[in-house]
Enzyme design. Sequence first.
Site, PDB file in Angstrom:
ATOM      1  N   LYS A 192      -7.537  -1.627  12.046  1.00 15.02           N
ATOM      2  CA  LYS A 192      -6.270  -0.882  12.050  1.00 15.02           C
ATOM      3  C   LYS A 192      -6.061  -0.173  10.718  1.00 15.02           C
ATOM      4  O   LYS A 192      -5.725   1.009  10.674  1.00 15.02           O
ATOM      5  CB  LYS A 192      -5.095  -1.844  12.302  1.00 15.02           C
ATOM      6  CG  LYS A 192      -3.736  -1.219  12.044  1.00 15.02           C
ATOM      7  CD  LYS A 192      -2.600  -2.177  12.307  1.00 15.02           C
ATOM      8  CE  LYS A 192      -2.150  -2.939  11.086  1.00 15.02           C
ATOM      9  NZ  LYS A 192      -1.426  -2.148  10.082  1.00 15.02           N
ATOM     10  N   ASN A 193      -6.274  -0.927   9.637  1.00 10.50           N
ATOM     11  CA  ASN A 193      -5.944  -0.361   8.333  1.00 10.50           C
ATOM     12  C   ASN A 193      -6.953   0.668   7.854  1.00 10.50           C
ATOM     13  O   ASN A 193      -6.793   1.244   6.792  1.00 10.50           O
ATOM     14  CB  ASN A 193      -5.767  -1.478   7.287  1.00 10.50           C
ATOM     15  CG  ASN A 193      -4.455  -2.223   7.508  1.00 10.50           C
ATOM     16  OD1 ASN A 193      -3.632  -1.812   8.329  1.00 10.50           O
ATOM     17  ND2 ASN A 193      -4.251  -3.307   6.784  1.00 10.50           N
ATOM     18  N   ASP A 245      -2.883 -10.357   4.200  1.00  7.92           N
ATOM     19  CA  ASP A 245      -2.909 -10.346   5.668  1.00  7.92           C
ATOM     20  C   ASP A 245      -3.603 -11.582   6.259  1.00  7.92           C
ATOM     21  O   ASP A 245      -3.396 -11.928   7.417  1.00  7.92           O
ATOM     22  CB  ASP A 245      -3.608  -9.081   6.194  1.00  7.92           C
ATOM     23  CG  ASP A 245      -2.837  -7.824   5.842  1.00  7.92           C
ATOM     24  OD1 ASP A 245      -2.159  -7.823   4.803  1.00  7.92           O
ATOM     25  OD2 ASP A 245      -2.918  -6.842   6.586  1.00  7.92           O
ATOM     26  N   ASP A 277       5.845  -3.013   8.946  1.00  4.37           N
ATOM     27  CA  ASP A 277       6.204  -4.433   8.974  1.00  4.37           C
ATOM     28  C   ASP A 277       7.359  -4.703   8.036  1.00  4.37           C
ATOM     29  O   ASP A 277       7.407  -4.180   6.929  1.00  4.37           O
ATOM     30  CB  ASP A 277       5.013  -5.268   8.504  1.00  4.37           C
ATOM     31  CG  ASP A 277       4.110  -5.629   9.662  1.00  4.37           C
ATOM     32  OD1 ASP A 277       4.588  -5.624  10.803  1.00  4.37           O
ATOM     33  OD2 ASP A 277       2.938  -5.907   9.409  1.00  4.37           O
ATOM     34  N   ARG A 308       3.938   1.847   8.472  1.00  2.00           N
ATOM     35  CA  ARG A 308       3.755   2.049   7.041  1.00  2.00           C
ATOM     36  C   ARG A 308       2.692   3.125   6.777  1.00  2.00           C
ATOM     37  O   ARG A 308       2.803   3.928   5.851  1.00  2.00           O
ATOM     38  CB  ARG A 308       3.337   0.713   6.415  1.00  2.00           C
ATOM     39  CG  ARG A 308       2.907   0.763   4.980  1.00  2.00           C
ATOM     40  CD  ARG A 308       4.071   0.891   4.037  1.00  2.00           C
ATOM     41  NE  ARG A 308       3.645   0.875   2.642  1.00  2.00           N
ATOM     42  CZ  ARG A 308       4.467   1.079   1.627  1.00  2.00           C
ATOM     43  NH1 ARG A 308       5.749   1.314   1.838  1.00  2.00           N
ATOM     44  NH2 ARG A 308       4.026   1.061   0.391  1.00  2.00           N
TER      45      ARG A 308
HETATM   46  C1  UD1 Z   1      -1.805  -2.165   2.943  1.00  2.00           C
HETATM   47  C2  UD1 Z   1      -1.960  -2.700   4.342  1.00  2.00           C
HETATM   48  C3  UD1 Z   1      -1.282  -4.064   4.490  1.00  2.00           C
HETATM   49  C4  UD1 Z   1      -1.793  -5.008   3.419  1.00  2.00           C
HETATM   50  C5  UD1 Z   1      -1.645  -4.373   2.035  1.00  2.00           C
HETATM   51  C6  UD1 Z   1      -2.226  -5.220   0.912  1.00  2.00           C
HETATM   52  C7  UD1 Z   1      -2.017  -0.722   5.714  1.00  2.00           C
HETATM   53  C8  UD1 Z   1      -1.355   0.107   6.750  1.00  2.00           C
HETATM   54  N1  UD1 Z   1      -1.346  -1.777   5.289  1.00  2.00           N
HETATM   55  O1  UD1 Z   1      -0.411  -1.927   2.736  1.00  2.00           O
HETATM   56  O2  UD1 Z   1      -1.607  -4.578   5.789  1.00  2.00           O
HETATM   57  O3  UD1 Z   1      -1.016  -6.186   3.474  1.00  2.00           O
HETATM   58  O4  UD1 Z   1      -2.325  -3.103   2.011  1.00  2.00           O
HETATM   59  O5  UD1 Z   1      -3.543  -5.561   1.200  1.00  2.00           O
HETATM   60  O6  UD1 Z   1      -3.151  -0.476   5.311  1.00  2.00           O
HETATM   61  N2  UD1 Z   1       3.704  -1.167  -4.247  1.00  2.00           N
HETATM   62  C9  UD1 Z   1       4.624  -0.647  -5.121  1.00  2.00           C
HETATM   63  N3  UD1 Z   1       4.671   0.716  -5.293  1.00  2.00           N
HETATM   64  C10 UD1 Z   1       3.829   1.548  -4.626  1.00  2.00           C
HETATM   65  C11 UD1 Z   1       2.892   0.997  -3.717  1.00  2.00           C
HETATM   66  C12 UD1 Z   1       2.851  -0.377  -3.542  1.00  2.00           C
HETATM   67  O7  UD1 Z   1       5.389  -1.366  -5.752  1.00  2.00           O
HETATM   68  O8  UD1 Z   1       3.917   2.773  -4.806  1.00  2.00           O
HETATM   69  C13 UD1 Z   1       3.673  -2.637  -4.029  1.00  2.00           C
HETATM   70  C14 UD1 Z   1       4.094  -2.989  -2.606  1.00  2.00           C
HETATM   71  O9  UD1 Z   1       5.468  -3.048  -2.462  1.00  2.00           O
HETATM   72  C15 UD1 Z   1       3.425  -4.324  -2.437  1.00  2.00           C
HETATM   73  C16 UD1 Z   1       2.114  -4.160  -3.196  1.00  2.00           C
HETATM   74  O10 UD1 Z   1       2.349  -3.115  -4.133  1.00  2.00           O
HETATM   75  O11 UD1 Z   1       4.177  -5.344  -3.045  1.00  2.00           O
HETATM   76  C17 UD1 Z   1       0.927  -3.865  -2.297  1.00  2.00           C
HETATM   77  O12 UD1 Z   1       1.076  -2.610  -1.715  1.00  2.00           O
HETATM   78  P1  UD1 Z   1      -0.159  -1.723  -1.226  1.00  2.00           P
HETATM   79  O13 UD1 Z   1      -1.436  -2.272  -1.783  1.00  2.00           O
HETATM   80  O14 UD1 Z   1       0.179  -0.311  -1.498  1.00  2.00           O
HETATM   81  O15 UD1 Z   1      -0.151  -2.019   0.326  1.00  2.00           O
HETATM   82  P2  UD1 Z   1       0.096  -1.024   1.520  1.00  2.00           P
HETATM   83  O16 UD1 Z   1      -0.799   0.176   1.382  1.00  2.00           O
HETATM   84  O17 UD1 Z   1       1.537  -0.807   1.735  1.00  2.00           O
END
Ligand code: UD1
Length: 424
Positions: free
Chosen positions: A26-27, A313, A123, A99
């Site tokens: 999915k991701n 995850d 989520d 997301r």
């Molecule tokens: C992706 C995955 C999700 C997985 C996560 C971490 C998808 C669709 N989702 O989410 O399933 O759990 O990676 O492996 O691929 N953050 C900030 N500022 C930002 C970006 C992120 O503070 O600009 C924080 C987020 O709030 C979170 C952490 O960093 O606490 C991880 O985020 P990120 O690695 O960006 O995950 P996602 O891409 O949202």
Amino acid sequence: MDSGAEVIVVRHAGPLRGEVTVPGAKNSVLKLMAATLLTDGVTTLTNVPDIADVAIMGDLLAAIGVGWDWHPTDRGTLVLTNGGQITPVAPYELVERIRASINVLGPLLTRCGTVTLSLPGGDDFGSRPIDMHLAGLEAMGATFELRKGDVVARAERLHGANITFEFPSVGATENILTAAVFAKGTTVIDNAAREPEISDLCNYLVAMGADIEGGGSSTLVIHGVERDSLRPVTHEVVPDRIQAATYIAAAAVTGGEVVVINARPEHMEMPLRRFAEMGLTITPQTNGIAVWAPERMRSIDFATLPYPGIATDYKPLIVTMLSIASGVGIVTENLYPGRFRYVEELLRLGADISTDGHHAVVRGVAQLSGAPVRAPDIRAGAALVIAGLAAEGETVISGVDHIDRGYDDLVGRLARLGADISRR
Ligand code: UD1
């Protein structure tokens, strides 16, 4: 029937045995779909999982101007047609559902010079800001304006920049990477995320004609190319390591013996090592991973970390495994504070878990017992199904629509391994 009203009913069964095939991730697929916005023509993705989020992303792309035609039963083939008539607006009704919708930002901005995007949903596990996405694009020359809940981004042509992330964000790495494909000059992303799904995106972009070095490492170097130098390709989506771990967990909690076909051990080194510490015998094979589970697992302590650490995850699955292992396991969540919400549901099944902020203490019990529970999100939903396999009696899981967002026929796959499971 609307899957939001359906339930999954699981009854305790003996050890699961047999082979199960893992579909694409999915991701990864959602990001590959967004990246098709970079080039006109017909892109074919194969090994696409039959999950609801693919359809939501498809609808979002259709609203922007890319047609999609999906054949889940034909090797998971998804054909995306970008006729070049792109409207760089991502509407709220679609964006708020996943997301990964944020992933259209980089491709649209670099291609069209402007994007209007609602702030993304997905989520519901705590606050998920996009400040790193915006700061990175700003360093490349973009400007942003917040207008009635929409982010309006502009940049006539992005330019290369040196960007160092404070934290290796998956989404921010992907957005800067795709935006940099057409930027003028070279972009360097330091402390980039290294997840296998990011390597998959890099491989896809390179096959399309992008100039990227370092895919899969923490330094990505992207030399911008001209907008007309990309062409559409056919690409096979990388197998889903989280779905693979789900079937490993299913074998684990039932004391079973399962071969997870298409699982890639090199993408799961850390979780596999920890599963072995819990007493599982893990044997990498040419086409997957063979798993043999003992009668009772041993507890471990673990913390979630960016790749190659234990992904957040995996956590609901491992917490479920710990809930019936011998001993006490201490779990630390380093990414999302809200990701212990499913613990209340495991408590309903008789687990002994206490949480405090980012930590959970899981005391293994001899036996869980079935009860009605509600899936709060995709991975936690799957973990409750796994818990139901090990629980005495009947477990009824509602909130199935969450599970459908990320799992391709979880019920059918488990049933074929011998689980007593159905959907109603
Ligand atoms: C992706 C995955 C999700 C997985 C996560 C971490 C998808 C669709 N989702 O989410 O399933 O759990 O990676 O492996 O691929 N953050 C900030 N500022 C930002 C970006 C992120 O503070 O600009 C924080 C987020 O709030 C979170 C952490 O960093 O606490 C991880 O985020 P990120 O690695 O960006 O995950 P996602 O891409 O949202």
